[in-house]
Design an enzyme around this catalytic site. Structure first.
Site, short mmCIF file in Angstrom:
data_model
loop_
_atom_site.label_atom_id
_atom_site.label_comp_id
_atom_site.label_asym_id
_atom_site.label_seq_id
_atom_site.Cartn_x
_atom_site.Cartn_y
_atom_site.Cartn_z
N SER A 85 -4.42 -0.74 -27.65
CA SER A 85 -5.48 -0.57 -28.63
C SER A 85 -5.04 -1.11 -29.99
O SER A 85 -4.66 -2.27 -30.10
CB SER A 85 -5.88 0.92 -28.70
N ASP B 122 -15.48 -0.50 -22.05
CA ASP B 122 -14.83 -0.27 -23.35
C ASP B 122 -15.53 -1.14 -24.38
O ASP B 122 -15.73 -2.34 -24.15
CB ASP B 122 -13.36 -0.67 -23.22
N HIS C 149 -11.57 2.84 -22.19
CA HIS C 149 -10.52 2.70 -23.19
C HIS C 149 -9.50 3.83 -23.01
O HIS C 149 -9.83 4.92 -22.57
CB HIS C 149 -11.14 2.76 -24.59
#
Length: 315
Positions: free
Chosen positions: A157, A253, A283
């Site tokens: 991320s 996501d 995610h």
């Protein structure tokens, strides 16, 4: 899309929990919630040695990091940057995962506690990331007690964003040991919020579009500065000459399309880049590898991507 049963159960539990969204929280309030990594991952695998370090930085503050050295270390060092939107997360939260990563790949892992926003907004976390990669290249052999075979930048991320931004910047520093491989798991690569995946998964899939706006507002409140490639690597004008990249996106996501677009840009610039869309996943799926069969399969692909060509000949 086909979610496995544990993922469907997780989405239902999140839907009925009634927890206040990040966009309605202060950073302090958001940090009081347990992260998915802390809630779902479980126990990590054992490694031969765990060592807490304080890395020097050009800005003068010590940078906390944790080194994991597995049995039969292969000489690789993964410098790992955790996710959390540049606002949340820590080395401690990711401890079971990073230990497992070291044990499964036979690479040492340096997990970095970079400074968080809003206390340290952009470019503070970026500066910490370059300091960690520089130290990894300079001190890695001493930490491992053997020659450093490969320096690998990895993150998930927002941590994946830091990994690739600093990989690009490291090539500009004379005398710095270059990164040999970058592994980016559901990276943030742009601040546009205007892709199909942002529209399709804006709500109800763990990470929301409003969450991402909240993270960006804390990390880089100057909206014009978000266009800088140190914040949004997709905006870089020149990506040629970067080391090989392995990018893993999650099918469901909001960040999926920008991660895949970055992979396309790298490939177009001549970089050896493989981009893998992981089906039926949300995610933060690295937190779910002991919870979701789909996530476990994706992690196996990531472990495989970290192997060097001569690893198949190792005993």
């Amino acid at each position: 899309m086909t979610f496995d049963a544990p993922t469907l159960d997780l989405l239902e539990r999140v839907r009925t929990a009634g927890r206040k969204p990040f966009s309605a929280c202060t950073a302090t309030e958001a940090r009081a919630f347990p992260t998915l990594m802390k809630s779902l991952f479980g126990e990590g695998l054992p490694v031969a040695r765990v060592q807490d370090l304080a890395l020097p930085t050009p800005q003068g503050h010590p940078l906390p990091a944790r080194l994991y050295v597995p049995e039969a270390c292969n000489g690789d060092l993964i410098v790992y940057f955790h996710g959390g939107g540049w606002v949340l997360g820590s080395v401690a939260d990711h401890d079971p995962f990073t230990a497992t990563l070291a044990a499964r790949t036979h690479a040492a892992v340096l997990s970095v506690d970079y400074r968080l926003a809003p206390e340290s907004p952009h470019p503070g976390p970026v500066d910490d990331a370059i300091a960690a990669l520089l130290q990894g290249g300079q001190a890695g052999a001493g930490w491992l007690g053997q020659p450093l075979r490969r320096l690998i930048a990895m993150g998930d991320s927002a941590g994946a964003t830091l990994a690739t931004v600093r990989t690009r910047r490291l090539r500009e520093l004379p005398g710095a040991r270059p990164v040999d491989l970058q592994v980016l798991v559901y990276p943030v690569t742009d601040a546009g919020f205007d892709t199909a995946s942002y529209r399709d998964f804006a709500q109800g899939h763990l990470l929301s579009a409003d969450d991402m706006r909240w993270f960006w507002d804390h990390y880089c409140p100057d909206t014009a500065a978000r266009r800088h490639p140190d914040a949004s690597p997709l905006q870089a004008s020149d990506l040629a000459g970067l080391p090989p990249a392995r990018i893993f996106t999650a099918e469901c996501d909001p960040l999926r399309d920008e991660g895949e677009a970055y992979g396309e840009r790298l490939a177009a610039a001549g970089v050896d880049c493989e981009t893998v869309r992981c089906p039926g996943l949300l995610h933060a799926f690295l937190s779910m590898i002991h919870y979701s069969p789909n996530a476990a399969r994706a992690f196996e692909r990531i472990v495989q991507s970290l192997a060097a060509p001569d690893d198949e000949h190792r005993p």
